[in-house]
Motif scaffolding. Structure first.
Motif, short mmCIF file in Angstrom:
data_model
loop_
_atom_site.label_atom_id
_atom_site.label_comp_id
_atom_site.label_asym_id
_atom_site.label_seq_id
_atom_site.Cartn_x
_atom_site.Cartn_y
_atom_site.Cartn_z
N PRO A 132 -5.32 29.30 26.12
CA PRO A 132 -5.32 27.84 26.14
C PRO A 132 -3.96 27.27 25.73
O PRO A 132 -3.29 27.82 24.87
CB PRO A 132 -6.40 27.47 25.11
CG PRO A 132 -6.44 28.65 24.18
CD PRO A 132 -6.16 29.85 25.04
N ASP A 133 -3.58 26.17 26.38
CA ASP A 133 -2.34 25.50 25.98
C ASP A 133 -2.62 24.61 24.77
O ASP A 133 -3.76 24.50 24.30
CB ASP A 133 -1.75 24.71 27.14
CG ASP A 133 -2.75 23.73 27.75
OD1 ASP A 133 -3.73 23.36 27.08
OD2 ASP A 133 -2.55 23.31 28.90
N LEU A 136 -5.31 21.82 25.07
CA LEU A 136 -6.68 22.31 25.06
C LEU A 136 -7.07 22.78 23.65
O LEU A 136 -8.20 22.52 23.20
CB LEU A 136 -6.85 23.44 26.07
CG LEU A 136 -8.25 24.06 26.18
CD1 LEU A 136 -9.28 22.99 26.48
CD2 LEU A 136 -8.27 25.15 27.25
N GLY A 153 -2.89 15.69 36.72
CA GLY A 153 -3.63 16.94 36.82
C GLY A 153 -4.18 17.38 35.49
O GLY A 153 -5.31 17.87 35.39
N LEU A 154 -3.40 17.22 34.45
CA LEU A 154 -3.84 17.62 33.12
C LEU A 154 -4.97 16.72 32.64
O LEU A 154 -5.92 17.18 32.00
CB LEU A 154 -2.66 17.58 32.15
CG LEU A 154 -2.88 18.25 30.80
CD1 LEU A 154 -1.58 18.90 30.32
CD2 LEU A 154 -3.34 17.25 29.74
N ALA A 156 -7.26 15.33 34.48
CA ALA A 156 -8.48 15.76 35.16
C ALA A 156 -9.01 17.06 34.55
O ALA A 156 -10.22 17.22 34.35
CB ALA A 156 -8.21 15.94 36.65
N ARG A 157 -8.10 17.98 34.23
CA ARG A 157 -8.53 19.28 33.69
C ARG A 157 -9.15 19.14 32.31
O ARG A 157 -10.13 19.81 31.98
CB ARG A 157 -7.33 20.24 33.64
CG ARG A 157 -7.63 21.59 33.02
CD ARG A 157 -6.52 22.58 33.28
NE ARG A 157 -5.26 22.20 32.70
CZ ARG A 157 -4.90 22.49 31.44
NH1 ARG A 157 -5.74 23.14 30.64
NH2 ARG A 157 -3.71 22.13 30.99
N LEU A 158 -8.58 18.27 31.48
CA LEU A 158 -9.05 18.13 30.10
C LEU A 158 -10.01 16.95 29.93
O LEU A 158 -10.45 16.69 28.81
CB LEU A 158 -7.86 17.95 29.17
CG LEU A 158 -6.89 19.12 29.09
CD1 LEU A 158 -5.75 18.80 28.15
CD2 LEU A 158 -7.60 20.38 28.65
N ARG A 159 -10.29 16.25 31.03
CA ARG A 159 -11.16 15.07 30.96
C ARG A 159 -10.62 14.05 29.97
O ARG A 159 -11.36 13.44 29.20
CB ARG A 159 -12.59 15.47 30.59
CG ARG A 159 -13.25 16.40 31.61
CD ARG A 159 -14.66 16.77 31.24
NE ARG A 159 -15.23 17.68 32.22
CZ ARG A 159 -16.46 18.19 32.13
NH1 ARG A 159 -17.23 17.86 31.10
NH2 ARG A 159 -16.92 19.01 33.06
N TYR A 162 -5.87 9.14 31.77
CA TYR A 162 -4.57 9.20 32.43
C TYR A 162 -3.83 7.88 32.22
O TYR A 162 -4.38 6.80 32.38
CB TYR A 162 -4.73 9.47 33.92
CG TYR A 162 -3.45 9.30 34.70
CD1 TYR A 162 -2.40 10.20 34.52
CD2 TYR A 162 -3.27 8.23 35.58
CE1 TYR A 162 -1.22 10.05 35.22
CE2 TYR A 162 -2.09 8.08 36.29
CZ TYR A 162 -1.06 8.99 36.10
OH TYR A 162 0.12 8.83 36.78
#
Length: 376
Positions: A132-133, A136, A153-154, A156-159, A162
Motif C-alpha cells: 500500500p502507498d 492508502l 485516478g487516485l 477513484a481508487r481510494l474513494r 477529487y
C-alpha cells in the motif's frame, strides 16, 4: 483530521493534518517505490546461520534478508525452516538501507497466502502484489479522516474527494519545503539543527539569543519547545536508527527533568523509543526503520527536477497558451530524463512538450520556468 494527497509528475506527496497542524508527511515516487509491503515469490540463495537468517533473491535480482524469526511461525533455527533453492512467498517489511537488501517475512496473512497460491506456476522470482502507498495506509489507519486529492485516478481508487485545484495550500507547501532543510526554527526563538549520518542522526538545539539572555528561564523555555518539536520532526522526516538529541546548555539535572516531556512527545510514534539520558548529557532515542527517511528520498538532483515539473504544470494551468521551457543544471535535466514517466506526465498535463535547456552555471536548486520562443 484530513488526508491531503498532491499528485504531480513523477511524485505523490501525502499529508496528514490534525486541524491545521501537519502530523505526517510522505513523499513517494511511484516509478521507484520503496517496496515496503510488496508480496514476492522469492528463492532462497544462501543460508546465514551466523546471522540467524537467509538471503533470498527477489524480482529483478534484488536480494532480501529473511530473519529466522520471520521464516516460520515456530521460530526454529533457519536451517530447519528453509533450504537453498526453496521458493516461497514473502512480504517486504523494511526497505533496503545502506547497501543492505530489504527485510522480509514469510509469516503471511491468509489473504496473502491465497494470493501467492493463485500466482502463475513457476520457480522464477515474481512480484505478486505491490504494498500500500502512503495514502492508502493513512486511510486505513484513520477511516474517519476526510481524504482529498487532486489526482482523479487516485480519488477513484481510494474513494476520496477529487479537487480540480491543488490540494496543498501555501502553508502545507511551505511545511513540505521545510522538511528538506536541516534547520528547524523554534517558536519564541532558537532552532534545531538536524545532522543525519550513516550511523546515526544528531539533533542539536541552538538557543540563539536566549543563550545570553538575563532571564534564567529563557533557555528552559527554548529547550521545552525543542523537546516537543524534535519528536515531531523525527516523525515527519521518518528519521530512524540511533538518534541523539543535544539540548542547549542546562545542567545534567535540569536536562533530566525534560526526560518525561520528551517521552510523552514521542509516545504517539509507535516506532520511537526513548532510551534515556546518556553519560554525555545527550538524550538517546531509537526509532525502528521501515520506510526510507525523507533526507534519503530527497537526496540528489531528481528532487529539484520534480519540483520544477510541478511548477511548470501550475504555470501552464494559469496561462495555457504559453510554451514553457525548464532551464536547469545538466544534472537536474539528466535525472528527469532517466526517471521513468515524469517528463511524459508533465507534457501531458501541460498540453505540449516541455522544453529542456541545460545551464551548466546553475546550481541544482536554481532552476527556472521560462517562456519558450515559438519555433525554439
Amino acid at each position: 483530521m484530513r488526508i491531503l494527497v498532491s499528485v504531480s509528475p513523477g511524485e505523490v506527496r501525502t499529508a496528514l493534518l490534525r486541524g491545521d497542524r501537519l502530523d505526517e508527511a510522505w513523499i513517494e515516487r511511484p516509478a521507484r517505490p520503496d517496496g515496503v509491503g510488496d508480496l514476492h515469490r522469492a528463492r532462497v540463495t544462501a543460508l546465514a546461520p551466523a546471522m540467524a537468517g537467509a538471503f533470498l533473491v527477489l524480482t529483478g535480482g534484488e536480494t532480501g534478508f529473511l530473519p529466522e524469526s520471520e521464516a516460520s511461525a515456530t521460530r526454529q533455527p533457519i536451517a530447519r525452516s528453509v533450504q537453498e533453492g526453496l521458493v516461497l512467498p514473502v512480504r517486504v517489511t523494511r526497505a533496503p538501507q545502506g547497501g543492505k537488501g530489504a527485510r522480509l517475512t514469510a509469516r503471511l496473512t491468509p489473504a496473502e497466502q491465497a494470493r501467492a497460491a493463485a500466482a502463475p506456476p513457476g520457480n522464477a522470482p515474481l512480484l505478486l502484489a505491490r504494498g500500500p502507498d502512503a495514502a492508502l495506509r493513512l486511510a486505513r489507519a484513520h477511516p474517519a479522516a476526510e481524504l482529498v486529492t487532486d489526482g482523479a485516478g487516485l480519488a477513484a481508487r481510494l474513494r476520496g474527494t477529487y479537487s480540480p485545484r491543488p490540494v496543498f495550500d501555501e502553508a502545507v507547501e511551505a511545511e513540505f519545503d521545510a522538511l528538506a532543510s536541516p534547520e528547524v526554527p523554534l517558536p519564541g526563538g532558537g532552532r534545531i539543527l538536524i545532522h543525519p549520518t550513516p550511523a546515526l542522526t544528531a539533533l542539536d538545539v541552538d538557543a540563539g539569543s536566549a543563550a545570553g539572555a538575563r532571564d534564567p528561564e529563557a533557555q528552559r523555555r527554548v529547550n521545552e519547545a525543542a523537546v516537543a518539536e524534535a519528536a515531531r520532526q523525527i516523525r515527519l522526516r521518518q528519521l530512524a536508527g540511533p538518534i541523539l538529541l543535544d539540548l542547549a546548555g542546562m545542567t545534567a539535572k535540569r536536562r533530566a527533568a525534560l526526560a518525561e516531556p520528551l517521552a510523552q512527545a514521542l509516545a504517539p510514534d509507535r516506532l520511537a523509543r526513548l532510551l534515556g539520558l546518556g553519560p554525555l548529557g545527550l538524550f538517546e532515542i531509537l526509532r525502528q526503520r521501515i520506510h526510507p527517511p525523507l533526507h534519503e528520498v530527497l537526496a540528489g538532483p531528481l528532487t529539484p527536477g520534480l519540483a520544477a515539473l510541478r511548477q511548470a504544470v501550475r504555470e501552464a494551468a494559469s496561462r495555457p497558451s504559453r510554451r514553457l521551457a525548464l532551464v536547469a543544471a545538466p544534472a537536474v535535466l539528466a535525472a528527469l530524463e532517466t526517471f521513468p514517466g515524469a517528463l511524459g506526465e508533465a507534457s501531458e498535463a501541460i498540453g505540449q512538450l516541455l522544453q529542456l535547456r541545460p545551464d551548466p552555471a546553475r546550481p541544482w536548486s536554481h532552476w527556472t520556468i521560462e517562456e519558450a520562443p515559438h519555433g525554439g
